[in-house]
Design a protein around this motif. Structure first.
Motif, PDB file in Angstrom:
ATOM      1  N   PHE A 174       0.826  -1.199   0.000  1.00 48.18           N
ATOM      2  CA  PHE A 174       0.000   0.000   0.000  1.00 48.18           C
ATOM      3  C   PHE A 174       0.866   1.258   0.000  1.00 48.18           C
ATOM      4  O   PHE A 174       0.619   2.199  -0.776  1.00 48.18           O
ATOM      5  N   ILE A 175       1.893   1.293   0.859  1.00 49.48           N
ATOM      6  CA  ILE A 175       2.773   2.460   0.917  1.00 49.48           C
ATOM      7  C   ILE A 175       3.491   2.642  -0.412  1.00 49.48           C
ATOM      8  O   ILE A 175       3.606   3.760  -0.933  1.00 49.48           O
ATOM      9  N   GLN A 176       3.983   1.536  -0.976  1.00 46.89           N
ATOM     10  CA  GLN A 176       4.664   1.627  -2.263  1.00 46.89           C
ATOM     11  C   GLN A 176       3.727   2.128  -3.351  1.00 46.89           C
ATOM     12  O   GLN A 176       4.094   2.991  -4.153  1.00 46.89           O
ATOM     13  N   GLU A 177       2.501   1.601  -3.388  1.00 45.93           N
ATOM     14  CA  GLU A 177       1.546   2.010  -4.416  1.00 45.93           C
ATOM     15  C   GLU A 177       1.202   3.485  -4.289  1.00 45.93           C
ATOM     16  O   GLU A 177       1.096   4.193  -5.298  1.00 45.93           O
ATOM     17  N   ILE A 178       1.018   3.969  -3.060  1.00 49.75           N
ATOM     18  CA  ILE A 178       0.695   5.380  -2.856  1.00 49.75           C
ATOM     19  C   ILE A 178       1.820   6.270  -3.376  1.00 49.75           C
ATOM     20  O   ILE A 178       1.591   7.256  -4.095  1.00 49.75           O
ATOM     21  N   ILE A 179       3.063   5.919  -3.020  1.00 48.45           N
ATOM     22  CA  ILE A 179       4.206   6.735  -3.420  1.00 48.45           C
ATOM     23  C   ILE A 179       4.389   6.720  -4.927  1.00 48.45           C
ATOM     24  O   ILE A 179       4.474   7.777  -5.577  1.00 48.45           O
ATOM     25  N   PHE A 180       4.426   5.537  -5.520  1.00 43.92           N
ATOM     26  CA  PHE A 180       4.714   5.451  -6.950  1.00 43.92           C
ATOM     27  C   PHE A 180       3.523   5.860  -7.809  1.00 43.92           C
ATOM     28  O   PHE A 180       3.709   6.417  -8.896  1.00 43.92           O
ATOM     29  N   ALA A 181       2.305   5.599  -7.346  1.00 40.52           N
ATOM     30  CA  ALA A 181       1.139   6.042  -8.104  1.00 40.52           C
ATOM     31  C   ALA A 181       1.077   7.563  -8.138  1.00 40.52           C
ATOM     32  O   ALA A 181       0.728   8.160  -9.170  1.00 40.52           O
ATOM     33  N   SER A 182       1.430   8.208  -7.038  1.00 46.76           N
ATOM     34  CA  SER A 182       1.457   9.673  -7.001  1.00 46.76           C
ATOM     35  C   SER A 182       2.515  10.201  -7.965  1.00 46.76           C
ATOM     36  O   SER A 182       2.280  11.177  -8.696  1.00 46.76           O
ATOM     37  N   MET A 183       3.686   9.560  -7.963  1.00 48.53           N
ATOM     38  CA  MET A 183       4.742   9.989  -8.881  1.00 48.53           C
ATOM     39  C   MET A 183       4.345   9.733 -10.329  1.00 48.53           C
ATOM     40  O   MET A 183       4.631  10.538 -11.215  1.00 48.53           O
TER      41      MET A 183
END
Length: 304
Positions: free
Chosen positions: A265-274
């Motif tokens: 979830f943390i990875q998806e939030i960070i990379f999806a935002s980028m």
């Protein structure tokens, strides 16, 4: 709170590690202050960049020396939070906080040293495969338990993983934008590749039918692993608490699943935002170029 009240102040807050982090931060302000005036070619370090560096150091301290690090030895969910803070959150903040002249000096030094032969590691695809491969390999149960019980290897592996995360983030945060970083679709592809590469490891953790790690399920192994982050004889923990279940707010298998979900979830939030940001920037650039191409010749000359 979460069992931290049962441990000494030094066990929870790691004063020696905190002092080291404060010393590094003081060195940063020397580099960003007086030394930047000397070597920064008149480019001041903004308050925003300084704030990013301090925030990155704070996250790194919490994950590797503060309460999250201790909780990560008792609950797998906090272990994954520690990993996310250490390798997905702190590195880009630290990189963005450093003055450009420092990066120029680092790149120049590496380019003249024998380490220049490892330049291939900075290739976006290689960097993504190396970082996600090391992360996934570490979470193979037998590897994870071995590393957690051998403190020298534990520290070395974490340092290597941190360096790999810096290489992975290099293309994304572009601390030196004049060095041919990936743009547009290439950059979006690199972000998407990182999102995909971590999925198998998180999936295996989330959907495993049983607990995978003896560190969080076997009292004897857990007590030995706790010796890494507490003072005194760790075997005394067995008589006092019995095992990690004493601190677990969730059943071990559920805690394991929550850890895998949190990491993904943390990875998806960070990379999806980028990914959204890069797509928006690329879309604006394409439209700007298209509009410039449609302007009459006399208008283009006037603009020049």
């Amino acid at each position: 709170m979460l069992g931290l009240e049962y441990f000494k102040f030094a066990d929870v807050w790691s004063p020696v590690f905190l002092a080291a982090m404060l010393l590094v931060t003081a060195g940063y302000f020397l580099l960003a202050g007086p030394l930047n005036e000397k070597y920064g070619q008149g480019e001041p370090v903004s308050a925003g960049k300084k704030s990013l560096f301090i925030l990155g150091m704070a996250f790194l301290y919490l994950a590797q020396g503060g309460p999250v690090e201790l909780l990560g030895h008792m609950m797998f969910s906090f272990h994954m939070v520690s990993m996310a803070l250490s390798y997905l959150v702190a590195p880009p903040l630290l990189m963005l906080g450093l003055p450009r002249w420092i990066w120029n000096a680092v790149v120049t030094f590496l380019g003249r040293s024998p380490l220049r032969r490892l330049k291939f590691l900075t290739h976006p695809i290689v960097a993504a495969v190396v970082f996600n491969g090391l992360f996934s390999f570490y979470h193979i149960p037998v590897v994870h338990d071995y590393v957690m019980l051998h403190f020298g290897i534990h520290r070395l592996y974490y340092v290597v993983l941190f360096l790999a995360s810096l290489l992975m983030w290099w293309t994304l945060v572009k601390p030196l934008p004049d060095r041919g970083e990936a743009q547009g679709l290439k950059k979006m592809g690199f972000i998407f590749l990182n999102m995909v590469l971590l999925t198998p490891a998180c999936g295996l953790i989330i959907f495993a039918p049983d607990t995978l790690y003896a560190t969080y399920s076997d009292p004897g192994v857990w007590a030995k692993a706790m010796g890494y982050c507490i003072s005194g004889d760790p075997t005394l923990l067995l008589g006092k608490f019995g095992g990690p279940e004493f601190f677990g707010y969730l059943e071990p298998r559920i805690d394991q699943q929550v850890g895998g979900i949190l990491m993904k979830f943390i990875q998806e939030i960070i990379f999806a935002s980028m990914l959204a940001y890069v797509f928006f920037q690329w879309y604006r650039q394409e439209n700007r170029e298209e509009e410039d191409g449609q302007l009459p010749d006399d208008v283009k000359l006037n603009q020049i």
